[in-house]
Design a protein around this motif. Structure first.
Motif, PDB file in Angstrom:
ATOM      1  N   ILE A 123     -22.497   5.690  64.537  1.00  0.00           N
ATOM      2  CA  ILE A 123     -22.866   7.027  64.092  1.00  0.00           C
ATOM      3  C   ILE A 123     -23.057   7.030  62.578  1.00  0.00           C
ATOM      4  N   ASN A 124     -23.681   8.090  62.093  1.00  0.00           N
ATOM      5  CA  ASN A 124     -23.847   8.266  60.654  1.00  0.00           C
ATOM      6  C   ASN A 124     -22.642   9.032  60.121  1.00  0.00           C
ATOM      7  N   SER A 125     -21.657   8.298  59.622  1.00  0.00           N
ATOM      8  CA  SER A 125     -20.446   8.914  59.102  1.00  0.00           C
ATOM      9  C   SER A 125     -19.766   7.926  58.158  1.00  0.00           C
ATOM     10  N   SER A 126     -18.648   8.322  57.594  1.00  0.00           N
ATOM     11  CA  SER A 126     -17.969   7.462  56.624  1.00  0.00           C
ATOM     12  C   SER A 126     -16.472   7.715  56.651  1.00  0.00           C
ATOM     13  N   ILE A 127     -15.730   6.650  56.385  1.00  0.00           N
ATOM     14  CA  ILE A 127     -14.272   6.727  56.320  1.00  0.00           C
ATOM     15  C   ILE A 127     -13.804   5.844  55.161  1.00  0.00           C
ATOM     16  N   LEU A 128     -12.844   6.327  54.401  1.00  0.00           N
ATOM     17  CA  LEU A 128     -12.215   5.474  53.399  1.00  0.00           C
ATOM     18  C   LEU A 128     -10.705   5.549  53.556  1.00  0.00           C
ATOM     19  N   LYS A 129     -10.061   4.442  53.241  1.00  0.00           N
ATOM     20  CA  LYS A 129      -8.596   4.385  53.244  1.00  0.00           C
ATOM     21  C   LYS A 129      -8.131   4.154  51.814  1.00  0.00           C
ATOM     22  N   TYR A 130      -7.593   5.214  51.211  1.00  0.00           N
ATOM     23  CA  TYR A 130      -7.103   5.108  49.839  1.00  0.00           C
ATOM     24  C   TYR A 130      -5.780   4.354  49.807  1.00  0.00           C
ATOM     25  N   ASN A 131      -5.680   3.458  48.841  1.00  0.00           N
ATOM     26  CA  ASN A 131      -4.483   2.648  48.647  1.00  0.00           C
ATOM     27  C   ASN A 131      -4.078   2.774  47.182  1.00  0.00           C
ATOM     28  N   ILE A 132      -2.906   3.316  46.922  1.00  0.00           N
ATOM     29  CA  ILE A 132      -2.464   3.542  45.549  1.00  0.00           C
ATOM     30  C   ILE A 132      -2.401   2.248  44.742  1.00  0.00           C
ATOM     31  N   GLU A 133      -2.295   1.113  45.424  1.00  0.00           N
ATOM     32  CA  GLU A 133      -2.158  -0.169  44.739  1.00  0.00           C
ATOM     33  C   GLU A 133      -3.504  -0.796  44.385  1.00  0.00           C
ATOM     34  N   GLU A 134      -4.601  -0.147  44.742  1.00  0.00           N
ATOM     35  CA  GLU A 134      -5.929  -0.693  44.473  1.00  0.00           C
ATOM     36  C   GLU A 134      -6.734   0.241  43.574  1.00  0.00           C
ATOM     37  N   ASP A 135      -7.532  -0.347  42.700  1.00  0.00           N
ATOM     38  CA  ASP A 135      -8.487   0.418  41.904  1.00  0.00           C
ATOM     39  C   ASP A 135      -9.877  -0.073  42.290  1.00  0.00           C
ATOM     40  N   SER A 171     -14.618  -4.924  63.183  1.00  0.00           N
ATOM     41  CA  SER A 171     -14.838  -5.993  62.210  1.00  0.00           C
ATOM     42  C   SER A 171     -13.832  -5.848  61.074  1.00  0.00           C
ATOM     43  N   THR A 172     -13.611  -6.942  60.359  1.00  0.00           N
ATOM     44  CA  THR A 172     -12.634  -6.927  59.266  1.00  0.00           C
ATOM     45  C   THR A 172     -13.071  -6.012  58.124  1.00  0.00           C
ATOM     46  N   SER A 173     -14.357  -5.682  58.058  1.00  0.00           N
ATOM     47  CA  SER A 173     -14.851  -4.814  56.988  1.00  0.00           C
ATOM     48  C   SER A 173     -14.651  -3.334  57.295  1.00  0.00           C
ATOM     49  N   SER A 174     -14.245  -3.017  58.518  1.00  0.00           N
ATOM     50  CA  SER A 174     -14.058  -1.623  58.909  1.00  0.00           C
ATOM     51  C   SER A 174     -12.812  -1.051  58.245  1.00  0.00           C
ATOM     52  N   PRO A 175     -12.883   0.196  57.727  1.00  0.00           N
ATOM     53  CA  PRO A 175     -11.678   0.820  57.158  1.00  0.00           C
ATOM     54  C   PRO A 175     -10.602   1.094  58.207  1.00  0.00           C
ATOM     55  N   LEU A 176     -10.944   0.955  59.494  1.00  0.00           N
ATOM     56  CA  LEU A 176      -9.979   1.166  60.572  1.00  0.00           C
ATOM     57  C   LEU A 176      -9.376  -0.147  61.072  1.00  0.00           C
ATOM     58  N   TYR A 177      -9.831  -1.252  60.514  1.00  0.00           N
ATOM     59  CA  TYR A 177      -9.338  -2.562  60.949  1.00  0.00           C
ATOM     60  C   TYR A 177      -7.833  -2.664  60.720  1.00  0.00           C
ATOM     61  N   ILE A 178      -7.131  -3.185  61.706  1.00  0.00           N
ATOM     62  CA  ILE A 178      -5.675  -3.258  61.634  1.00  0.00           C
ATOM     63  C   ILE A 178      -5.247  -4.445  60.766  1.00  0.00           C
ATOM     64  N   VAL A 179      -4.492  -4.122  59.707  1.00  0.00           N
ATOM     65  CA  VAL A 179      -3.955  -5.148  58.807  1.00  0.00           C
ATOM     66  C   VAL A 179      -2.432  -5.038  58.808  1.00  0.00           C
ATOM     67  N   SER A 180      -1.794  -5.821  57.943  1.00  0.00           N
ATOM     68  CA  SER A 180      -0.327  -5.880  57.956  1.00  0.00           C
ATOM     69  C   SER A 180       0.311  -4.523  57.660  1.00  0.00           C
ATOM     70  N   ASP A 181      -0.330  -3.729  56.778  1.00  0.00           N
ATOM     71  CA  ASP A 181       0.210  -2.404  56.469  1.00  0.00           C
ATOM     72  C   ASP A 181      -0.536  -1.342  57.280  1.00  0.00           C
ATOM     73  N   SER A 182      -0.720  -1.631  58.548  1.00  0.00           N
ATOM     74  CA  SER A 182      -1.584  -0.837  59.420  1.00  0.00           C
ATOM     75  C   SER A 182      -1.202   0.632  59.439  1.00  0.00           C
ATOM     76  N   MET A 183      -2.251   1.463  59.499  1.00  0.00           N
ATOM     77  CA  MET A 183      -2.069   2.903  59.654  1.00  0.00           C
ATOM     78  C   MET A 183      -2.242   3.300  61.116  1.00  0.00           C
ATOM     79  N   HIS A 184      -2.454   2.322  61.983  1.00  0.00           N
ATOM     80  CA  HIS A 184      -2.709   2.624  63.389  1.00  0.00           C
ATOM     81  C   HIS A 184      -1.388   2.696  64.162  1.00  0.00           C
TER      82      HIS A 184
END
Length: 274
Positions: A123-135, A171-184
């Motif tokens: 779909i035509n949409s967007s998601i970002l995951k803000y991380n206080i430790e990243e600029d 895919s690993t580039s998805s903002p929803l991709y599950i990583v060690s500090d997962s939000m899922h």
């Protein structure tokens, strides 16, 4: 007879010239970065490049950017530290002065389960995951029209359909991709919209704040001027004001449920364009 010969000559000349002329292919969309003023034939699909739109986010206090080591003070005089913070924002949209949506494009793929089968949907949409430790600059797509916009809207959290989608094939580039500090959390409960850990100045944990659930999806509107008339990439700087976000919150004595209620109340007014 001479007139007929002249007409015949002109006809032959025009025919030969037109048969030899080759149209210049290029991007003919005036909104594109690579708009070719000399092109008289549109090039193949997707040949035009449009300005990227990025969001740069910061958590600030008294106009100063803060990090996981910054000592903060709440309205009740308690000193604390935000040692961990992740926030999901989604569905960014731009509007002109007449309230018309300015078209943007960003392909977002998610997976839903239908009849025991996992199917990809884009779909035509967007998601970002803000991380206080990243600029970093978070890409939210391309701006397809050169215009001056008067408002930017987006959601705190993730739309219900995507929130409860399958994450196994992302895919690993998805903002929803599950990583060690997962939000899922799970397919049924979806993602954390906000995850925060508060500590005292001795690094002793005070509270872990988790906001999730479709009912907490919140629309946020920034009324400001966003100039996209130039053929160049654009970055919108957005700040979250910590003092506004923590207004009337006692980080020591308020329980997690009370803090969540106040954060949700304070959030829309704490976010603004730099």
């Amino acid at each position: 007879m001479k007139a007929i010969n002249n007409i015949l000559f002109i006809f032959i000349f025009v025919f030969i010239f037109s048969s030899c002329y080759k149209k210049d292919e290029g991007c003919t969309d005036i909104n594109a970065m690579d708009y070719d003023v000399e092109a008289d034939k549109q090039c193949d699909d997707d040949c035009c490049n449009y300005p990227d739109l990025d969001i740069n986010m910061s958590l600030i206090s008294d106009s100063t950017e803060i990090d996981t080591n910054t000592i903060l003070t709440d309205d009740f005089g308690n000193n604390f530290i935000i040692s961990f913070l992740r926030i999901y924002l989604s569905d960014f949209k731009l509007y002109d002065e007449n309230g018309n949506q300015v078209p943007t494009q960003n392909d977002l793929t998610y997976y839903k389960i239908t009849n025991d089968q996992t199917k990809a949907t884009t779909i035509n949409s967007s998601i970002l995951k803000y991380n206080i430790e990243e600029d970093v600059d978070y890409s939210i797509g391309e701006v397809l029209e050169r215009d001056i916009c008067n408002s930017l809207t987006f959601n705190f959290g993730i739309d219900s359909i995507i929130n409860h989608s399958n994450t196994d094939k992302l895919s690993t580039s998805s903002p929803l991709y599950i990583v060690s500090d997962s939000m899922h959390i799970s397919i049924s409960e979806g993602f954390y919209f906000l995850k925060m850990i508060l500590k005292d100045t001795n690094s002793v944990q005070l509270k872990e704040i988790n906001i999730f659930g479709d009912k907490n999806l919140t629309k946020i509107t920034l009324d400001d001027t966003f100039d996209f008339t130039a053929r160049e990439n654009h970055t919108i700087k957005i700040n979250i004001d910590q003092k506004s976000l923590f207004s009337n919150i006692n980080t020591f004595s308020d329980n997690s449920e009370s803090i969540i209620e106040k954060l949700l109340l304070n959030l829309p007014s704490s976010i603004h364009k730099d």
